[in-house]
Design an enzyme around this catalytic site. Sequence first.
Site, PDB file in Angstrom:
ATOM      1  NE  ARG A  43       0.734 -26.212  31.827  1.00 13.63           N
ATOM      2  CZ  ARG A  43       1.784 -25.489  31.455  1.00 13.63           C
ATOM      3  NH1 ARG A  43       2.342 -25.709  30.259  1.00 13.63           N
ATOM      4  NH2 ARG A  43       2.287 -24.572  32.236  1.00 13.63           N
ATOM      5  CB  VAL A 106      -0.835 -21.846  33.178  1.00 13.71           C
ATOM      6  CG1 VAL A 106      -1.192 -23.315  33.365  1.00 13.71           C
ATOM      7  CG2 VAL A 106      -1.982 -21.062  32.564  1.00 13.71           C
ATOM      8  CB  SER A 107       2.287 -23.085  38.126  1.00 15.65           C
ATOM      9  OG  SER A 107       1.918 -21.976  38.914  1.00 15.65           O
ATOM     10  CB  ALA A 108       6.452 -24.785  35.090  1.00 16.56           C
TER      11      ALA A 108
END
Length: 397
Positions: A43, A106-108
Amino acid sequence: MGTVTPPDGLTFDDLIARLAAHLRTRGSLTDESWEDALRAVPRHLFAPAAAWFNSNHAGAPRGRFAVDEDPMGWWTAVYADTSIILQTDDGAGDPLSGKGLFSSSVSAPGIVFPFLELLAPQKGDRILEIGTGSGWTAGLLSWAAGANGVVSIEVDPEVAARAAANLGEAGFAPQLVVGDGTEGRSERASFDRVHVTVGVSDIPMAWIEQTRPGGVIVLPWHAGGLVGHRLRLKVLNETTAVGCFHGTASYMMLRDQRYNTRWTSHHHEAAHRSTTKLHPRTFWNMDLGAQLLCHALVPRVGWHDVSEDGADSLLLYELDDHTGEGAWAACDRRPEAAEGEVTQYGERRLWDELSSAYRQWVSLGSPGYDRFGLTVDPSGTHLWLDRPSARKWRVRT
């Protein structure tokens, strides 16, 4: 970000293991293979060196972190259940401020992996992704299905360019397209899976037409309100898809389907007044089944509760459809009162609409969330109870 390494006291494996354990505990990661994906698609390669982080749950980091100022804080925030803001106000705002309309992120992980598990991609699948964002989910899809089968569409050229660089650094090369995601990608159809990372109220027929019969579409369905629902559709044919809901999940809306909050309470003198026996507290923490029916039958309306000076209140406001002034309503009830006072303004009577939808839910026997489903076909979008051929309501958005 590929040359940056965790500071002393942290290791990449430890960060991944800790995040995976958290996601498993919360029920957001049930398939062990996705923990392998966390390692294979790091990530941090998709996170800016300085960014605003929003927590997805109590206790997760929140605020501005920069790797050169606070490396421990930055790495911890990247590998926590956080969303990482990439853009605000469609590029006009400062994404490091934490203010403005969040327009790319950036989605969780706690939101990403439940959708990926619903999608259930397999090696060799042809996948269409709507909303590339940072490129992280396009990388995860490429890892799961193979990069040659993944097409990802991003409407914003600057966001798309950063995603391409991120994916290249991570070693993935899906087909990236700058354009309108609602149109899909007909020249690459048909797809086995469609993965949507933006909130949608009107589901484009192009996604159904470009998915093979038996294929799957997953998306955050916002039903015309602020709260989204995790929806998994199975495509029956080129005109029809049917599916069920799997919990709430609110996303940034598709740009063409955004709503703006309006509140015009200064028109009190022209408002309509009445009373009600229905307590405003009824709508606080309402059952998910009731919420779903209310969101479907009362379009473009948000609400929130207020408790002040001993009185309970529910405030309702129309979400901007770019016509007129909008409508609003309030229901206020003091502890000693037998009835609540209702004030409504605008062409719509929002309290009447909401209370009518709630009473309809009660009259049906207060059905649970898992009894509802959705059908999308050329005649429109229909919410149904128990089975597609049973009681259904046309959804207004």
